[in-house]
Design an enzyme around this catalytic site. Structure first.
Site, short mmCIF file in Angstrom:
data_model
loop_
_atom_site.label_atom_id
_atom_site.label_comp_id
_atom_site.label_asym_id
_atom_site.label_seq_id
_atom_site.Cartn_x
_atom_site.Cartn_y
_atom_site.Cartn_z
N SER A 262 0.84 -1.20 0.00
CA SER A 262 0.00 0.00 0.00
C SER A 262 0.87 1.24 0.00
O SER A 262 1.97 1.25 0.58
CB SER A 262 -0.91 0.01 1.23
OG SER A 262 -1.58 1.25 1.37
N TYR B 241 -1.32 0.06 10.32
CA TYR B 241 -1.44 -0.54 8.98
C TYR B 241 -0.32 -0.06 8.08
O TYR B 241 0.34 -0.86 7.40
CB TYR B 241 -2.80 -0.15 8.41
CG TYR B 241 -3.03 -0.53 6.96
CD1 TYR B 241 -3.41 -1.82 6.61
CD2 TYR B 241 -2.89 0.42 5.95
CE1 TYR B 241 -3.64 -2.16 5.28
CE2 TYR B 241 -3.12 0.09 4.62
CZ TYR B 241 -3.49 -1.20 4.29
OH TYR B 241 -3.73 -1.54 2.98
#
Length: 255
Positions: free
Chosen positions: A138, A151
């Site tokens: 990501s 995250y």
């Protein structure tokens, strides 16, 4: 007659980006196994074929080991793994319990590690060739990630982990990362709001839209293919051109 099609495992492949990845491999003619803790609401299908579902809690290292050994035994081999399972709800670091942050890191970093180790045990001993592992990373791993700090940290670690695996496991197994930007799935409204909110977010992307799960799937199919036979330890940025720098709109000279 021996079935020579690729055998591919997509973690978290029952919905969202994972289902899109699974469909792309089905279109490419692969035999696809998807895993998650719960079965899909509807079969993952494309091109007249359906992915096989097998339940798995990826946070259990021993369960992952058994899962990949069973897939290889039942299908004859394992050609590719796509570590897609992951995600996080919104939550500021100072307002979230440490145990919650630990679970996010466990799902987004440790679970892909367990799956990759189990897949490698299968891939390294099979002939011909070895296999390919693709991490779904990501952009949160390479920029500040307010609201999803654990995250983002896990995704940064995942990309580093992939580069290390690529060195340690060469030449039998190639390992790469798809660094994903903003994507549109059935849960996009939870992150971006209603249709107008999604449209406004899409306008911040240079290519003018959010990624479709099929965009991610096509990239994964490429990285698992022989066309990518010399690509390992790489990070493929799939973000539509990235983010427009905020200072361009803030600077008075641009108005």
């Amino acid at each position: 007659m021996t079935d020579t099609r690729q055998v591919v495992v997509v973690t978290g492949g029952t919905r969202g980006v994972g289902a899109g990845i699974a469909r792309s491999f089905l279109v490419a003619g692969a035999r696809v196994v998807v895993c998650a803790r719960r079965p899909p609401e509807r079969p993952v299908e494309a091109a007249g074929s359906a992915a096989e579902f097998r339940p798995l809690d990826l946070r259990d290292a021993q369960a992952a080991h058994t899962f990949f050994a069973d897939v290889a035994a039942d299908h004859g081999r394992l050609d590719a793994l796509v570590n897609n399972a992951g995600g996080t709800p919104f939550g500021l670091l100072a307002e979230s319990a440490p145990a919650r942050q630990a679970k996010i890191v466990e799902l987004n970093l440790l679970a892909p590690l367990y799956a990759s180790l189990a897949a490698y045990e299968v891939m390294r001993g099979q002939e011909p060739g070895g296999g390919s592992i693709t991490m779904i990373g990501s952009v949160s791993g390479s920029r500040p990630s307010p609201g999803s700090g654990a995250y983002g940290a896990a995704k940064a670690g995942l990309e580093n982990l992939a580069r290390t695996m690529a060195v340690e496991w060469a030449p039998k197994v190639r390992v790469n990362t798809v660094v994903l930007g903003l994507a549109r799935t059935e849960s996009a409204h939870l992150h971006y709001g209603d249709e107008e909110g999604i449209a406004q977010v899409a306008r911040t992307v240079p290519l003018g839209r959010l990624a479709d799960p099929s965009d991610v799937g096509d990239a994964c199919v490429f990285l698992a293919s022989d066309s990518a036979r010399y690509i390992s330890g790489a990070a493929l940025h799939l973000h539509g051109g990235g983010e427009r720098p905020a200072f361009l709109d803030a600077a008075s000279v641009n108005h």
